[in-house]
Design an enzyme around this catalytic site. Sequence first.
Site, PDB file in Angstrom:
ATOM      1  N   LYS A  32      33.395  50.662  38.913  1.00  0.00           N
ATOM      2  CA  LYS A  32      34.325  49.739  39.603  1.00  0.00           C
ATOM      3  C   LYS A  32      34.042  49.718  41.112  1.00  0.00           C
ATOM      4  O   LYS A  32      34.086  48.670  41.763  1.00  0.00           O
ATOM      5  CB  LYS A  32      35.778  50.149  39.332  1.00  0.00           C
ATOM      6  CG  LYS A  32      36.814  49.394  40.161  1.00  0.00           C
ATOM      7  CD  LYS A  32      36.876  47.922  39.821  1.00  0.00           C
ATOM      8  CE  LYS A  32      37.358  47.001  40.917  1.00  0.00           C
ATOM      9  NZ  LYS A  32      38.535  47.316  41.646  1.00  0.00           N
TER      10      LYS A  32
ATOM     11  N   GLU B 165      30.890  42.891  45.431  1.00  0.00           N
ATOM     12  CA  GLU B 165      31.863  41.860  45.856  1.00  0.00           C
ATOM     13  C   GLU B 165      31.819  41.662  47.387  1.00  0.00           C
ATOM     14  O   GLU B 165      31.769  40.537  47.879  1.00  0.00           O
ATOM     15  CB  GLU B 165      33.252  42.328  45.396  1.00  0.00           C
ATOM     16  CG  GLU B 165      34.452  41.583  45.906  1.00  0.00           C
ATOM     17  CD  GLU B 165      35.749  42.353  45.533  1.00  0.00           C
ATOM     18  OE1 GLU B 165      35.989  42.616  44.343  1.00  0.00           O
ATOM     19  OE2 GLU B 165      36.520  42.692  46.460  1.00  0.00           O
TER      20      GLU B 165
HETATM   21  C1  6PG Z   1      38.835  43.612  42.045  1.00  0.00           C
HETATM   22  C2  6PG Z   1      38.747  43.906  43.519  1.00  0.00           C
HETATM   23  C3  6PG Z   1      39.879  44.732  43.968  1.00  0.00           C
HETATM   24  C4  6PG Z   1      39.675  45.362  45.297  1.00  0.00           C
HETATM   25  C5  6PG Z   1      39.810  44.512  46.465  1.00  0.00           C
HETATM   26  C6  6PG Z   1      39.499  45.451  47.616  1.00  0.00           C
HETATM   27  O1  6PG Z   1      37.839  43.846  41.417  1.00  0.00           O
HETATM   28  O2  6PG Z   1      39.867  43.140  41.586  1.00  0.00           O
HETATM   29  O3  6PG Z   1      37.543  44.587  43.769  1.00  0.00           O
HETATM   30  O4  6PG Z   1      40.079  45.781  43.087  1.00  0.00           O
HETATM   31  O5  6PG Z   1      40.666  46.284  45.504  1.00  0.00           O
HETATM   32  O6  6PG Z   1      39.081  43.377  46.374  1.00  0.00           O
HETATM   33  O7  6PG Z   1      38.882  44.871  48.577  1.00  0.00           O
HETATM   34  P1  6PG Z   1      39.144  45.172  50.091  1.00  0.00           P
HETATM   35  O8  6PG Z   1      38.492  46.469  50.415  1.00  0.00           O
HETATM   36  O9  6PG Z   1      38.529  43.980  50.670  1.00  0.00           O
HETATM   37  O10 6PG Z   1      40.610  45.238  50.337  1.00  0.00           O
END
Ligand code: 6PG
Length: 468
Positions: free
Chosen positions: A182, A189
């Site tokens: 994850k 991402e």
């Molecule tokens: C997901 C995302 C999510 C993640 C935020 C964090 O897969 O649903 O990865 O779990 O927590 O996108 O991103 P930031 O560090 O930008 O807050």
Amino acid sequence: MKGCVGIIGLGSMGASIALNLARNGYKVSVYNRTFQKAEDFVKENPDKGFMLCRTLEDLASSLPSPRVVMSVITAGAPTKAALSDLSSFLNPGDLVIDCANSFYKDSMQLGSEMAKKGILFADCGVSGGKMGALLGPSMMFGGSPEAWKLSEGIIKDICAKTPSGEACAERLGPVGSGHFVKMVHTGIEYALMGAIAEVYDIFRREGFSSDQCAQIFKRWDEGDLHGYLTEITSKVLEHKDKKTGKGFVEIVSDKAHMNGTGTWTVLSALELGCSVPSIGEAVFERIFSSESDLRSAFKHDSKGPGISIDSSEAMQALYLSFASIFSQGFDLLLSASKKYGWGLDPVKIAQIWEAGCIIRSSFLPKIRSAFKKNPDLPSLMADPEFKSMEEKNGQSMRRVVAKGVLGEIPLPVLDSSLSYLDDLSHPLPSNLIGAQRDYFGAHGYERTDEEGFFHTEWEEGGEEIKRQ
Ligand code: 6PG
């Protein structure tokens, strides 16, 4: 009714998972540290049959053995504290699944503490945000086969499904592997979002309006660049601010915040000795965006020298950078798998990421088929389909990156994605670095023509010594 599940934590993710479970026919016991929140949640959803629990002890006693409890509370100290409290009300053989965005090493530690009490523990990465959690998230499970046996049915009921109906949830390996996968998902991402933002910057500097940018991303989403992030980019760009009527992105500050998962990804890559430059650059850019004091000391010229970039070339550059980013991410997954002996299967991971998660896109089926065809693929970029992406899009990407440099548009993610591909396929100049290190520090070097480790006596006649 299918069975009973306990949920700890009714924040947006926990509440959505609870509703998802109820919709799928489970009897759900719910607990939240602030009881009022749990009470309100149950009141707001009167027809879902939720069992309201005031304490962790109530939650434990509401569930039949072996109990299955999913924890969806803030990662770190709060998760640790709640799960250690909960464990005193559980019996050997019960299962706790941590669905928070926990750091994988914390999960490994918690897993071994639970194991001492005979309690099964699993770390399950959940991706897809609030809507994903409600309608079907992508779920990355790390835990023993015994833990998976107890929860597979539940998890596969609530997770996303690929277009051909396969579950976007699997057991990937032992405890730790779920949250590691994850974490890498989120690192990818960051880099995909960074690359998209850079392309938006190119268009913006060329004078395109947000609406025009939205139309471009919309078109791309209908083609090769189809994916959740492309889709929401177009939606966000066409959205209008309710207060001012301006384009929404024009009123959003350029300070992009983060919760730290990207930083963990880069730190883990450094620790594992694995190169993920695009993820690294994306994290640095996020950090830089929040360094307002530093940035405000400089003049911000939004124009810069004019450049003109063809939108189809920008699309090709973005497309190839996505390929490079995914390649780096999978390399990191496989490095960790090797180091920890997890036996991660990239085919399963690509399947899990095909739907439900934030990075779902047209790349995932291609990645899945690449590793299916060749499980020993040394890099995704070695797969014939990915190689041909490089052949088809490489020249355009070079032109985009070069024009960005000339136009004073920082493109760190695109640029590092391209350099990564060049690094893979060209000799590196690090032979010189090896020689320099030996010169000033007698650190030794390897030769290209002979096995062993060598040192040259630089100041004493230049004799070479073989060290082993
Ligand atoms: C997901 C995302 C999510 C993640 C935020 C964090 O897969 O649903 O990865 O779990 O927590 O996108 O991103 P930031 O560090 O930008 O807050």
